[in-house]
Design a protein around this motif. Structure first.
Motif, PDB file in Angstrom:
ATOM      1  N   TYR A  37     -10.595   3.577  19.185  1.00  0.00           N
ATOM      2  CA  TYR A  37     -10.544   4.628  20.203  1.00  0.00           C
ATOM      3  C   TYR A  37     -10.871   5.773  19.848  1.00  0.00           C
ATOM      4  O   TYR A  37     -10.642   6.528  18.651  1.00  0.00           O
TER       5      TYR A  37
ATOM      6  N   VAL B 211      -1.732   5.048  15.371  1.00  0.00           N
ATOM      7  CA  VAL B 211      -1.490   4.056  16.154  1.00  0.00           C
ATOM      8  C   VAL B 211      -2.532   3.061  16.605  1.00  0.00           C
ATOM      9  O   VAL B 211      -2.618   1.726  16.662  1.00  0.00           O
ATOM     10  N   THR B 212      -3.828   3.680  17.223  1.00  0.00           N
ATOM     11  CA  THR B 212      -4.870   2.866  17.576  1.00  0.00           C
ATOM     12  C   THR B 212      -5.430   2.415  16.278  1.00  0.00           C
ATOM     13  O   THR B 212      -6.339   1.313  16.807  1.00  0.00           O
ATOM     14  N   MET B 213      -5.130   2.694  15.209  1.00  0.00           N
ATOM     15  CA  MET B 213      -6.081   2.045  14.082  1.00  0.00           C
ATOM     16  C   MET B 213      -5.160   1.051  13.320  1.00  0.00           C
ATOM     17  O   MET B 213      -5.262   0.445  12.186  1.00  0.00           O
ATOM     18  N   ARG B 214      -3.950   0.551  14.231  1.00  0.00           N
ATOM     19  CA  ARG B 214      -3.151  -0.309  13.534  1.00  0.00           C
ATOM     20  C   ARG B 214      -2.348   0.126  12.442  1.00  0.00           C
ATOM     21  O   ARG B 214      -1.946  -0.858  11.521  1.00  0.00           O
ATOM     22  N   ILE B 215      -2.168   1.315  12.271  1.00  0.00           N
ATOM     23  CA  ILE B 215      -1.540   1.924  10.982  1.00  0.00           C
ATOM     24  C   ILE B 215      -0.040   2.424  11.492  1.00  0.00           C
ATOM     25  O   ILE B 215      -0.306   3.421  12.506  1.00  0.00           O
TER      26      ILE B 215
ATOM     27  N   ILE C 233      -4.971  -5.399  18.906  1.00  0.00           N
ATOM     28  CA  ILE C 233      -5.384  -3.843  18.672  1.00  0.00           C
ATOM     29  C   ILE C 233      -6.253  -3.745  17.533  1.00  0.00           C
ATOM     30  O   ILE C 233      -7.009  -2.710  17.462  1.00  0.00           O
ATOM     31  N   SER C 234      -6.323  -4.735  16.678  1.00  0.00           N
ATOM     32  CA  SER C 234      -7.300  -4.845  15.419  1.00  0.00           C
ATOM     33  C   SER C 234      -8.630  -4.883  16.105  1.00  0.00           C
ATOM     34  O   SER C 234      -9.940  -4.595  15.560  1.00  0.00           O
TER      35      SER C 234
ATOM     36  N   ARG D  63      -9.591   1.152   4.621  1.00  0.00           N
ATOM     37  CA  ARG D  63      -8.620   1.409   3.378  1.00  0.00           C
ATOM     38  C   ARG D  63      -7.202   0.978   3.495  1.00  0.00           C
ATOM     39  O   ARG D  63      -6.654   0.378   2.875  1.00  0.00           O
ATOM     40  N   GLN D  64      -7.072   1.178   4.853  1.00  0.00           N
ATOM     41  CA  GLN D  64      -5.554   0.859   5.265  1.00  0.00           C
ATOM     42  C   GLN D  64      -5.385  -0.532   5.982  1.00  0.00           C
ATOM     43  O   GLN D  64      -4.222  -0.870   5.961  1.00  0.00           O
ATOM     44  N   THR D  65      -6.381  -1.067   6.654  1.00  0.00           N
ATOM     45  CA  THR D  65      -6.091  -2.265   7.450  1.00  0.00           C
ATOM     46  C   THR D  65      -7.010  -3.339   6.874  1.00  0.00           C
ATOM     47  O   THR D  65      -6.765  -4.452   7.695  1.00  0.00           O
ATOM     48  N   THR D  66      -7.804  -3.192   5.796  1.00  0.00           N
ATOM     49  CA  THR D  66      -8.548  -4.345   5.381  1.00  0.00           C
ATOM     50  C   THR D  66      -8.477  -4.447   4.093  1.00  0.00           C
ATOM     51  O   THR D  66      -7.919  -3.632   3.227  1.00  0.00           O
ATOM     52  N   ASP D  67      -8.944  -5.699   3.372  1.00  0.00           N
ATOM     53  CA  ASP D  67      -8.704  -5.939   1.947  1.00  0.00           C
ATOM     54  C   ASP D  67     -10.197  -5.630   1.228  1.00  0.00           C
ATOM     55  O   ASP D  67     -10.280  -6.121   0.123  1.00  0.00           O
TER      56      ASP D  67
ATOM     57  N   ARG E 169       5.511   3.983   8.774  1.00  0.00           N
ATOM     58  CA  ARG E 169       4.956   3.446   7.325  1.00  0.00           C
ATOM     59  C   ARG E 169       4.105   4.358   6.581  1.00  0.00           C
ATOM     60  O   ARG E 169       4.208   4.716   5.242  1.00  0.00           O
TER      61      ARG E 169
ATOM     62  N   ARG F 149       0.841  -1.155  -0.063  1.00  0.00           N
ATOM     63  CA  ARG F 149      -0.010   0.167   0.039  1.00  0.00           C
ATOM     64  C   ARG F 149       0.912   1.254  -0.112  1.00  0.00           C
ATOM     65  O   ARG F 149       0.285   2.399   0.280  1.00  0.00           O
TER      66      ARG F 149
ATOM     67  N   ARG G 108     -15.854   6.992  12.659  1.00  0.00           N
ATOM     68  CA  ARG G 108     -14.690   6.377  12.419  1.00  0.00           C
ATOM     69  C   ARG G 108     -14.256   5.240  13.298  1.00  0.00           C
ATOM     70  O   ARG G 108     -13.855   4.270  13.080  1.00  0.00           O
TER      71      ARG G 108
ATOM     72  N   PHE H 206     -10.897   5.604   6.040  1.00  0.00           N
ATOM     73  CA  PHE H 206      -9.422   5.534   6.132  1.00  0.00           C
ATOM     74  C   PHE H 206      -8.948   4.317   6.936  1.00  0.00           C
ATOM     75  O   PHE H 206      -8.348   3.683   6.339  1.00  0.00           O
ATOM     76  N   PRO H 207      -9.608   3.891   7.916  1.00  0.00           N
ATOM     77  CA  PRO H 207      -8.912   2.574   8.692  1.00  0.00           C
ATOM     78  C   PRO H 207      -9.406   1.342   7.775  1.00  0.00           C
ATOM     79  O   PRO H 207      -8.603   0.399   7.829  1.00  0.00           O
TER      80      PRO H 207
END
Lengths: 275, 413
Positions: free
Chosen positions: B86, A146-150, B81-82, B108-112, A154, A52, B154, B105-106
């Motif tokens: 918060y 950080v709390t969103m695991r991003i 944490i997933s 797009r960045q953390t899922t497929d 990076r 990404r 969010r 945003f979360p």
């Protein structure tokens, strides 16, 4: 003895070491800083190759590279013109005005191109990196990542470093070309040097080695500038005695000053290594 | 109660020489709404940040499902944490992104998830939070209340198992505060997540909380149900909770449950034994459906107007009222017996049907054409001075509840 113990030791008679104590303290702070910057840079460079990243890098190439092109173009043009003017009057004294093309091209490709481009991009894009990341830090946007695991390194830092590595050599090349044209304007068009001789000297004197050394410097400066600016912004909240907007201002200023100093230091080191 | 989902064991946190958390022990259980209350600057946010790893304790540990979170490997940490979301006190929205992008945003960045699925999910959340038309705006273009709702969207968009809310109602007016709390309660029930909430909205927050955790001078001085907290004897109650409750009374004119009981006890002292009085319990039926249909803000407006209407009507005959739960109000009529009270209720019912419901509808700014339904229930029970258990009398009033007014598709019945 660990560092904390050393700092907290009360049995060191400070009055007897009026110079050693602050010197040692400063040295430890410097080593800590260098260590932190190295880890920050290493992690960020590693994260360039994570998934990404491509869209983020492209966005930063536009922000750091494309949007700096105009300022680089202007500075390159006038640097070349000044070089043409100064070198013409010096070379004419030795009857060597014909080598103006060589003098202008080599000065630009080896030294002035990479250094001035880096300083210009630091002023324009480096300060923006520090301010943007700094304000994201104080408004808890980095904590939110950080709390969103991003990983903030990076998402925020590594695309900027990657974009700088791509943009700096390209901007340096632009600076060199425009600078040579600037030299042509003053040398040939205003002071009457032969146009054919000017370009013949440029072609014959500049070798691939010179161009490569300029690009190596550009890449080194890119890593230094982007790392320092991002690092200063990222740790805005750790600025001593200042918070909020003031801390962002301080981070931005220190990022620009430190980057400019390190560009010149690194220029000397890289030049001496490449000689 | 089972095993705690999150557990603090002897957590101490210092900033320089200042101890913010001092040997904190607490438990949070799966599926509950745990509310942390305490004075400003008392370490509530610090406590919450330990759960997501933004801060680490100087001593002690935090456990998730019995496992210390700071000793987790990278994979375990990512898995943990997933499941946590918060919501920051100052929202921490990305100011260079639109509202839509902030919520997406979360994902797009953390899922497929593909683009379409993300867009659908975000649109649904925007509509649920009454933010349908602001998706293309930037956070700085929104009011504070709207920004809160964006942050809430969010936080919930990833369907987390645990949601941490750091003062989600700060800076909101009373209606919005209750609307946000109502929203949290509704989503918590619908999605079943565990909610940990920091709030100053005493006593409103008690109505949606399963458990209360009181943090005072770095220590947890109380953990238990809101009902148990009513009887909790500690200087913290006098210094903190009373002052907030008094402020609330000042604003609404309606007593908190605790102050209602205090007033009731005072009344007992003044009356002779065997003297009679009447307790009434009013409820807004289908409140959840109403919020779902008209939105949480309109739902709260209706509730607020109804509370004030009841207080005005029964206050005129010497009664005093309190909010008992999210959608229930109680009244005490100290100078009436049951037949008199029944007559007062009949008058109230008629007045409510003829005039009150229209007033409520206007005050809540609900469009005349809007189709919605709610009913007002009321029940009375007689009490005797000398018998101290108000809760038993309220229980009897609840049993006697019947419909006194109804609105269907904006028409009063």
């Amino acid at each position: 003895m660990n560092m904390t113990n050393w700092k907290n030791r009360n049995d060191v008679p400070r009055a007897r070491w009026p110079l050693i104590h602050p010197l040692g303290k400063g040295m430890i702070r410097l080593i800590n800083y260098l260590g932190a910057v190295s880890i920050f840079m290493g992690k960020s460079l590693f994260m360039i190759f994570q998934p990404r990243q491509v869209p983020l890098i492209i966005e930063q190439v536009y922000s750091i590279g494309a949007r700096s092109a105009l300022i680089v173009l202007l500075v390159g043009l006038f640097t070349g013109m000044v070089l043409g003017l100064q070198l013409f009057h010096t070379l004419v004294k030795f009857g060597s005005a014909g080598v103006l093309g060589s003098a202008v091209a080599l000065s630009l490709v080896r030294e002035l191109g990479p250094v001035l481009t880096a300083i210009m991009v630091t002023a324009r894009a480096g300060s923006a990196m520090a301010a943007e990341i700094g304000s994201q830090r104080i408004s808890e946007q980095i904590d939110a990542l950080v709390t969103m695991r991003i990983d903030p390194l990076r998402y925020l830092v590594s695309p900027r470093i990657a974009a700088s590595i791509i943009s700096f050599p390209l901007l340096t090349a632009l600076f060199d070309i425009i600078g040579i044209i600037g030299g042509y304007i003053t040398g040939v068009m205003l002071l009457g040097v032969n146009a054919g001789a000017y370009f013949y000297r440029v072609r014959s004197s500049v070798e691939m080695e010179d161009i490569m050394s300029g690009f190596v410097k550009a890449v080194v400066f890119a890593v230094i500038v982007s790392t320092i600016c991002c690092f200063q912004g990222y740790f805005t909240h750790m600025q001593k005695d200042s918070y909020g907007a003031k801390a962002v201002g301080l981070s931005t200023t220190s990022a620009v000053v430190l980057s400019c100093v390190l560009i010149l230091v690194a220029d000397y080191v890289v030049t001496s290594l490449l000689m | 109660m089972g095993k705690p989902l999150i557990e603090f064991k002897g957590v101490t946190k210092r900033f320089n020489s200042h101890t913010v958390l001092d040997q904190v022990d607490l438990e949070i259980y799966e599926g509950e709404v745990a509310t942390i209350i305490g004075k400003s600057g008392g370490g509530k946010s610090v406590l919450l940040k330990h759960i997501v790893g933004l801060l680490q304790p100087d001593e002690g540990t935090v456990l998730f499902g019995g496992q210390p979170i700071y000793k987790m490997g990278k994979k375990e940490w990512n898995r943990y944490i997933s499941q946590v979301s918060y919501m920051f006190q100052n929202n921490a929205l990305f100011d260079s992104m639109t509202v839509f992008d902030n919520i997406a945003f979360p994902l797009r960045q953390t899922t497929d998830l593909d683009r379409k699925a993300i867009e659908d999910k975000v649109r649904t959340r925007l509509e649920q939070m009454e933010l349908g038309d602001v998706g293309g705006k930037y956070p700085s273009e929104l009011s504070g209340g709207m920004q809160k709702r964006v942050a809430l969207s969010r936080a919930l968009v990833t369907d987390p198992r645990i949601v941490l809310f750091d003062e989600p109602t700060t800076g909101q007016d009373m209606i919005r505060r209750n609307a946000i709390l109502s929203m949290i309660a509704q989503y918590q029930r619908r999605f079943g997540f565990t909610a940990v909430l920091i709030s100053h909205d005493v006593p409103d927050v008690f109505f949606i909380s399963s458990r209360i955790l009181a943090l005072d001078e770095g220590k947890i001085v109380f953990q238990g149900t809101p009902e148990a907290f009513e009887t909790f004897q500690h200087p913290f109650q006098d210094e903190f909770v009373d002052s907030l409750e008094e402020l609330q009374e000042h604003l609404t004119g309606i007593y908190s449950k605790r102050h209602f009981k205090v007033r009731y006890q005072k009344l007992l002292g003044r009356k002779r034994p065997q003297e009679r009085f009447v307790v009434g319990l009013f409820a807004l039926d289908h409140f959840e459906d109403l919020c779902e249909h008209l939105g949480h803000t309109a739902g709260q407006e209706i509730l607020d107007s109804l509370g004030k209407y009841i207080n005005k009507h029964f206050g005129a005959v010497g009664g005093f009222s309190a909010r008992q739960s999210r959608s229930q109000f109680s009244i005490v009529l100290p100078f009436s017996n049951l037949p008199e009270a029944e007559q007062i209720l009949r008058d109230f019912s008629m007045e409510l049907r003829e005039e009150g419901l229209r007033t409520i509808q206007t005050e809540a700014r609900i469009h005349r054409e809007a189709c919605f339904e709610f009913a007002v229930l009321a029940g009375l029970a007689e009490g005797e001075f000398g018998v101290k258990e108000i809760d038993r009398i309220l229980g009897q009033a609840r049993k006697n509840q019947r419909e006194v007014a109804r609105v269907h598709c904006g028409k009063r019945r």
